[in-house]
Scaffold this motif. Structure first.
Motif, PDB file in Angstrom:
ATOM      1  N   GLU A 180       4.823 -60.047   0.588  1.00 42.04           N
ATOM      2  CA  GLU A 180       5.940 -60.778   0.963  1.00 42.04           C
ATOM      3  C   GLU A 180       7.169 -59.869   1.461  1.00 42.04           C
ATOM      4  O   GLU A 180       7.892 -59.697   2.463  1.00 42.04           O
ATOM      5  N   LYS A 181       7.320 -58.957   0.277  1.00 40.59           N
ATOM      6  CA  LYS A 181       8.486 -58.066   0.609  1.00 40.59           C
ATOM      7  C   LYS A 181       8.277 -56.826   1.597  1.00 40.59           C
ATOM      8  O   LYS A 181       8.911 -56.645   2.321  1.00 40.59           O
ATOM      9  N   ILE A 222      10.468 -56.246   4.948  1.00 41.14           N
ATOM     10  CA  ILE A 222      11.118 -55.151   5.243  1.00 41.14           C
ATOM     11  C   ILE A 222      10.759 -55.050   6.428  1.00 41.14           C
ATOM     12  O   ILE A 222      11.547 -54.127   7.551  1.00 41.14           O
ATOM     13  N   PHE A 223       9.332 -54.912   7.083  1.00 42.51           N
ATOM     14  CA  PHE A 223       8.879 -54.793   8.340  1.00 42.51           C
ATOM     15  C   PHE A 223       9.559 -55.637   9.515  1.00 42.51           C
ATOM     16  O   PHE A 223       9.763 -55.358  10.510  1.00 42.51           O
ATOM     17  N   GLY A 224       9.647 -56.766   8.986  1.00 44.95           N
ATOM     18  CA  GLY A 224      10.466 -57.665   9.989  1.00 44.95           C
ATOM     19  C   GLY A 224      11.814 -57.454  10.202  1.00 44.95           C
ATOM     20  O   GLY A 224      12.242 -57.676  11.164  1.00 44.95           O
ATOM     21  N   SER A 254       8.319 -56.488  14.575  1.00 45.97           N
ATOM     22  CA  SER A 254       8.080 -57.657  13.941  1.00 45.97           C
ATOM     23  C   SER A 254       7.358 -57.342  12.745  1.00 45.97           C
ATOM     24  O   SER A 254       7.610 -56.256  11.953  1.00 45.97           O
ATOM     25  N   ALA A 255       7.129 -58.544  11.991  1.00 47.41           N
ATOM     26  CA  ALA A 255       6.541 -58.553  10.549  1.00 47.41           C
ATOM     27  C   ALA A 255       5.496 -57.796  10.530  1.00 47.41           C
ATOM     28  O   ALA A 255       5.017 -57.313   9.442  1.00 47.41           O
ATOM     29  N   THR A 256       4.803 -57.719  11.495  1.00 44.49           N
ATOM     30  CA  THR A 256       3.426 -57.199  11.342  1.00 44.49           C
ATOM     31  C   THR A 256       3.315 -55.643  11.944  1.00 44.49           C
ATOM     32  O   THR A 256       2.460 -54.975  12.172  1.00 44.49           O
TER      33      THR A 256
END
Length: 89
Positions: free
Chosen positions: A6-7, A11-13, A18-20
């Motif tokens: 989740e963390k 961070i990536f998001g 994007s989150a991925t």
């Protein structure tokens, strides 16, 4: 654990596209910065932990390399990530 899925996705998001988005320089720099801050606190509390100190030094070098790459490729993205993470005084 201090760094879970989740963390990482947060961070990536926040810093990536994007989150991925795990491959962009900005997201990797942000992840390294998070890890560096965590290890810095550990080393402050455990002064004789030389293995962690060496790992911290290696992480700082990796982040520096990515920052140099980003600075050479796109100075505006470099300035944006420096400002967002607060890496310079």
């Amino acid at each position: 654990m201090y760094l879970d899925k989740e963390k990482k996705s947060e961070i990536f998001g926040q810093y990536g596209k994007s989150a991925t988005d795990t491959g962009s320089a900005e997201s990797q720099i942000a992840l390294f910065t998070y890890r560096i801050n965590h290890l810095t606190e550990h080393v402050k509390a455990n002064r004789k932990d030389h293995v962690t100190t060496r790992s911290l030094t290696k992480l700082v070098g990796k982040r520096r390399g990515l920052l140099d790459y980003l600075k050479a490729r796109d100075i505006e993205r470099y300035r944006a990530i420096i400002k967002a993470l607060g890496l310079r005084k």
